[in-house]
Motif scaffolding. Structure first.
Motif, mmCIF file in Angstrom:
data_model
loop_
_atom_site.group_PDB
_atom_site.id
_atom_site.type_symbol
_atom_site.label_atom_id
_atom_site.label_comp_id
_atom_site.label_asym_id
_atom_site.label_seq_id
_atom_site.Cartn_x
_atom_site.Cartn_y
_atom_site.Cartn_z
ATOM 1 N N LEU A 172 0.856 -1.172 0.000
ATOM 2 C CA LEU A 172 0.000 0.000 0.000
ATOM 3 C C LEU A 172 0.899 1.232 0.000
ATOM 4 O O LEU A 172 1.740 1.387 0.883
ATOM 5 N N VAL A 173 0.702 2.089 -0.976
ATOM 6 C CA VAL A 173 1.515 3.303 -1.100
ATOM 7 C C VAL A 173 0.613 4.508 -0.896
ATOM 8 O O VAL A 173 -0.344 4.717 -1.653
ATOM 9 N N GLU A 174 0.932 5.283 0.140
ATOM 10 C CA GLU A 174 0.129 6.447 0.507
ATOM 11 C C GLU A 174 0.783 7.725 0.028
ATOM 12 O O GLU A 174 2.012 7.815 -0.077
ATOM 13 N N SER A 175 -0.056 8.728 -0.197
ATOM 14 C CA SER A 175 0.454 10.061 -0.533
ATOM 15 C C SER A 175 -0.589 11.092 -0.143
ATOM 16 O O SER A 175 -1.759 10.754 0.078
ATOM 17 N N GLY A 176 -0.137 12.350 -0.019
ATOM 18 C CA GLY A 176 -1.081 13.441 0.174
ATOM 19 C C GLY A 176 -1.067 14.100 1.537
ATOM 20 O O GLY A 176 -1.777 15.086 1.741
ATOM 21 N N GLY A 177 -0.302 13.576 2.475
ATOM 22 C CA GLY A 177 -0.247 14.225 3.782
ATOM 23 C C GLY A 177 0.528 15.522 3.725
ATOM 24 O O GLY A 177 1.102 15.880 2.700
ATOM 25 N N GLY A 178 0.528 16.241 4.851
ATOM 26 C CA GLY A 178 1.275 17.480 4.899
ATOM 27 C C GLY A 178 0.761 18.413 5.958
ATOM 28 O O GLY A 178 0.001 18.015 6.852
ATOM 29 N N LEU A 179 1.184 19.658 5.854
ATOM 30 C CA LEU A 179 0.809 20.705 6.803
ATOM 31 C C LEU A 179 -0.267 21.581 6.169
ATOM 32 O O LEU A 179 -0.113 22.019 5.017
ATOM 33 N N VAL A 180 -1.320 21.835 6.914
ATOM 34 C CA VAL A 180 -2.402 22.663 6.409
ATOM 35 C C VAL A 180 -2.946 23.507 7.551
ATOM 36 O O VAL A 180 -2.887 23.101 8.712
ATOM 37 N N GLN A 181 -3.469 24.671 7.222
ATOM 38 C CA GLN A 181 -4.050 25.536 8.241
ATOM 39 C C GLN A 181 -5.446 25.055 8.617
ATOM 40 O O GLN A 181 -6.117 24.397 7.808
ATOM 41 N N PRO A 182 -5.890 25.374 9.817
ATOM 42 C CA PRO A 182 -7.267 25.024 10.195
ATOM 43 C C PRO A 182 -8.267 25.564 9.178
ATOM 44 O O PRO A 182 -8.129 26.696 8.700
ATOM 45 N N GLY A 183 -9.239 24.718 8.838
ATOM 46 C CA GLY A 183 -10.217 25.077 7.818
ATOM 47 C C GLY A 183 -9.819 24.668 6.426
ATOM 48 O O GLY A 183 -10.631 24.746 5.497
ATOM 49 N N GLY A 184 -8.579 24.245 6.271
ATOM 50 C CA GLY A 184 -8.085 23.854 4.960
ATOM 51 C C GLY A 184 -8.472 22.437 4.577
ATOM 52 O O GLY A 184 -9.208 21.754 5.294
#
Length: 120
Positions: free
Chosen positions: A4-16
């Protein structure tokens, strides 16, 4: 063997928003269900959302109305669209899959995890 290969995580502001993707590869005769769990330090891994191959979905109460899980059965890929993110959504997110690996046997697999941080 199934990966299983995951992608798409990261840092985002609240509401994003963020979109997580998980692709299953290997010897797969069919997918029973795929989904996402999350874990924070000192806590047990918890279900976020699960989707059966037929489309039935299950969500944790805290994400209902904000997160949407979907699956592309042809690509053995699951997506988690996360909107209106809150700081309490911060966690390591793990992809899960229950797949048929032989005619008679199903098995559970986990991804390596992707970090989601919601912070201003």
């Amino acid at each position: 063997q199934v990966q299983l290969v995951e992608s798409g995580g990261g840092l985002v502001q609240p509401g994003g928003s963020l979109r997580l993707t998980c692709a299953a590869s290997g010897t797969i005769f069919g997918v029973g269900a795929m989904g996402w769990y999350r874990q924070t330090p000192g806590k047990q891994r918890e279900l976020v959302a699960l989707i059966q191959s037929g489309g039935t979905t299950t969500y944790q109460d805290s994400v209902k109305g904000r997160f949407t899980i979907s699956i592309d059965n042809a690509k053995n890929t699951v997506y988690l669209q996360m909107n209106s993110l809150k700081p309490e959504d911060t966690a390591d997110y793990y992809c899960y899959a229950n797949v048929r690996v032989t005619i008679l046997r199903r098995a559970d697999y986990w991804g390596q995890g992707t970090q989601v941080t919601v912070s201003s």
